[in-house]
Design a protein around this motif. Sequence first.
Motif, PDB file in Angstrom:
ATOM      1  N   GLU A 152       1.290  -1.991  -5.260  1.00 42.96           N
ATOM      2  CA  GLU A 152       1.588  -0.949  -6.311  1.00 42.96           C
ATOM      3  C   GLU A 152       2.984  -0.390  -6.135  1.00 42.96           C
ATOM      4  O   GLU A 152       3.427  -0.690  -4.956  1.00 42.96           O
ATOM      5  CB  GLU A 152       0.457   0.172  -6.443  1.00 42.96           C
ATOM      6  CG  GLU A 152       0.169   0.912  -5.241  1.00 42.96           C
ATOM      7  CD  GLU A 152      -0.639   0.276  -4.134  1.00 42.96           C
ATOM      8  OE1 GLU A 152      -0.615   0.661  -3.266  1.00 42.96           O
ATOM      9  OE2 GLU A 152      -1.524  -0.532  -4.317  1.00 42.96           O
ATOM     10  N   HIS A 153       3.606  -0.023  -7.241  1.00 43.68           N
ATOM     11  CA  HIS A 153       4.686   0.270  -7.139  1.00 43.68           C
ATOM     12  C   HIS A 153       4.892   1.806  -7.042  1.00 43.68           C
ATOM     13  O   HIS A 153       3.692   2.473  -7.455  1.00 43.68           O
ATOM     14  CB  HIS A 153       5.435   0.264  -8.669  1.00 43.68           C
ATOM     15  CG  HIS A 153       5.717  -1.429  -8.919  1.00 43.68           C
ATOM     16  ND1 HIS A 153       7.006  -2.013  -8.328  1.00 43.68           N
ATOM     17  CD2 HIS A 153       5.155  -2.617  -9.452  1.00 43.68           C
ATOM     18  CE1 HIS A 153       6.748  -3.353  -8.569  1.00 43.68           C
ATOM     19  NE2 HIS A 153       5.860  -3.544  -9.185  1.00 43.68           N
ATOM     20  N   PRO A 154       6.006   2.353  -6.578  1.00 40.93           N
ATOM     21  CA  PRO A 154       7.024   1.974  -6.299  1.00 40.93           C
ATOM     22  C   PRO A 154       6.982   1.069  -4.739  1.00 40.93           C
ATOM     23  O   PRO A 154       6.083   1.790  -4.096  1.00 40.93           O
ATOM     24  CB  PRO A 154       8.128   3.002  -6.014  1.00 40.93           C
ATOM     25  CG  PRO A 154       7.243   4.051  -5.839  1.00 40.93           C
ATOM     26  CD  PRO A 154       6.026   3.894  -6.488  1.00 40.93           C
ATOM     27  N   ARG A 155       7.800   0.082  -4.437  1.00 37.84           N
ATOM     28  CA  ARG A 155       7.440  -0.361  -3.042  1.00 37.84           C
ATOM     29  C   ARG A 155       8.791  -0.624  -2.523  1.00 37.84           C
ATOM     30  O   ARG A 155       8.941  -1.134  -1.473  1.00 37.84           O
ATOM     31  CB  ARG A 155       6.666  -1.630  -3.285  1.00 37.84           C
ATOM     32  CG  ARG A 155       7.113  -2.634  -3.819  1.00 37.84           C
ATOM     33  CD  ARG A 155       6.308  -3.822  -4.081  1.00 37.84           C
ATOM     34  NE  ARG A 155       6.592  -4.904  -4.942  1.00 37.84           N
ATOM     35  CZ  ARG A 155       5.899  -5.422  -5.791  1.00 37.84           C
ATOM     36  NH1 ARG A 155       4.402  -5.319  -5.668  1.00 37.84           N
ATOM     37  NH2 ARG A 155       6.245  -6.366  -6.564  1.00 37.84           N
TER      38      ARG A 155
END
Length: 191
Positions: A152-155
């Motif tokens: 999942e973001h943010p990464r």
Amino acid sequence: MKPLVVIIWVIAMAVAAEGQPKFDDTPRSSKEWGFRPVEGSEMRVNPPGFSWRPQEGAKSYLLQVARDDYLLQVARDDDFADLVYEVKGIVFNVHCPPEVLPVGDFRWRVAFVTEQGEQSAWSKTRRFTMPADVNEFPMPTREDLIGRVPVEHPRLFLRPEDLPRLRELAQGQLKDRYDALVAECEKLMDD
């Protein structure tokens, strides 16, 4: 082995090696890192990082893109019959093993694969020593590192579990800094 058989074998090996791509073992210039571990060196970190001159004729050198093109061997003996580490498909001209090496004296060499799939001759063999009191610092594999990146973001620079606290800070005690950062980003985007 009979002398005639040995002579025929030596001639056959010489003829086979003649068409094999050569490995460039030219010593480093003053602006290059060079071959590491250096010949005769004693390591301070286990495993050591390996580096060598980029090879003209290797797949990635020709295409200027990352391709599986280097092979590395580390052995206890000059014949490389007692391998302690071997890896194929190294993309760049550097490599750090994901596992520590045993204590002792070692030899290492590297070769490359051409775009046509031919393996070069092996590099010059270099020696190094792994002492008993060395610091162990194995590198995780690329797969292990990528596996640690959340889906999942943010990464990129933040982790998803840090977002609630960062949002709280951006609306609270760090609001002035956050607003200044956003304004600077907007200014850069306008340019």
